[in-house]
Design a protein around this motif. Structure first.
Motif: not given
Length: 349
Positions: A155-165
């Motif tokens: 498995v992987m721990l993935l992160a992304g950023v929203t338009d609201a930071a």
């Protein structure tokens, strides 16, 4: 360093002596095999910091550092693959979430191994990976520049950023799937063996129950900056291994003794700073000590090359492998502030 060897330290030493060191040059050229990962799991090292109630060892931080030094000094590629695992475990331990009940025990016991895909979050104000909320889950778009352990992790721990930071951390399977395409394995000057790829995300969907944490970019930076300013145990492990080579030559014994004394001093200072209860108060001091550790790493691996002579240029010679691994550690987890501090030190030194 611990005074009385912890069972995990003893296990790491045995693993290094029996498997990792004898095969390190072959692994460097051919890649970390799944059997190495299985050996790390059997030694209990994937659960070193995990809670005991979830099947981990809940070992003191000094034990985690010492085992990391041992693994890195023995085979830095194997260390690098398995070190990714400990951050997801810590995150699941710290924050309560539905996915915690699903994954913490299998990760703590080594039944599963995790990788990480979130270093790109530190690229602010750039946003290489965006997270978009949809009913029942999240869509991820963009490119993860570095993902280590492809084909070895479950498995992987993935992160992304929203338009609201806001930074959204999720777990997903570490495999090609709709919306997730890996590149070919990268050819690198060092640690090609760690099976690093980039990941193209084209609408990868992850359900809400796989979210482990949502936090603002500002809060993430507050925690990440002092952590990234700490000297890595791997730096001390690789430097120690290089000095072992130097000490084996008649002309190098005094050099090894002198450099090791300085390395031990910086190690003690670095770990004392890392253990401070208010890490944000000492970031410049941590970066300065980290830079001194880099200087000693460079000196130790250079000494190993010099002591090895022309033979050190062969790909099956330990000195050149350690020198390349030391080069890799100069930029592993590098932040803009760490780079500025290091370059400033080199300019004034």
């Amino acid at each position: 360093m611990t005074t009385t060897p912890h069972p995990l330290v003893t296990g790491a030493q045995r693993l290094a002596h029996d498997l990792l060191v004898p095969q390190a040059e072959r692994v460097d050229q051919e890649g970390v095999p799944a059997s190495h990962v299985e050996a790390v799991k059997r030694a209990g090292l994937l659960g070193v910091v995990a809670p005991r109630e979830h099947g981990g060892a809940d070992a003191p931080v000094a034990v985690a550092r010492e085992t990391a030094e041992i693994l890195a000094g023995a085979c830095c590629s194997t260390w690098f693959v398995q070190t990714q695992h400990h951050t997801p475990v810590k995150l699941l331990t710290t924050y309560d979430s539905p996915v915690r009940e699903k994954l913490l025990r299998p990760l703590a016991t080594g039944e599963l191994m995790a990788g990480i895909a979130f270093a790109h979050v530190c690229a602010f104000p750039r946003v290489p990976v965006r997270a978009v909320a949809e009913e029942g889950g999240w869509r991820f778009e963009g490119r993860v520049p570095w993902y280590t352990g492809w084909g070895l992790n479950d498995v992987m721990l993935l992160a992304g950023v929203t338009d609201a930071a806001e930074v959204v951390f999720v777990f997903t399977e570490a495999r090609e799937q709709p919306g997730l395409t890996p590149s070919a394995p990268m050819r690198l000057a060092a640690l090609t063996a760690a099976r690093t790829v980039s990941l193209e995300l084209d609408g990868l969907w992850v359900p809400d129950e796989c979210v482990v944490l949502r936090t603002s970019q500002a809060e993430f930076a507050l925690v990440d900056l002092p952590r990234a300013a700490n000297a890595s145990p791997a730096v001390f492990g690789v430097a120690d291994a290089a000095l072992d080579l130097v000490a084996q030559t008649p002309d190098g014994r005094e050099t090894a003794r002198s450099l090791r004394a300085r390395l031990d001093e910086v190690r003690q200072e670095a770990y004392a700073l890392a253990d401070r209860p208010s890490p944000q108060d000492s970031v410049p001091e941590r970066l300065a000590v980290k830079t001194r550790a880099y200087d000693l790493l460079r000196a130790a691996t250079t000494a190993a090359i010099v002591a090895g002579g022309g033979r050190a240029m062969a790909l099956d010679h330990r000195a050149q492998r350690l020198a390349r691994e030391g080069m890799f550690l100069l930029v592993q987890g590098q932040t803009a502030e760490a780079r500025r501090t290091h370059l400033g030190s080199l300019a004034s030194g």
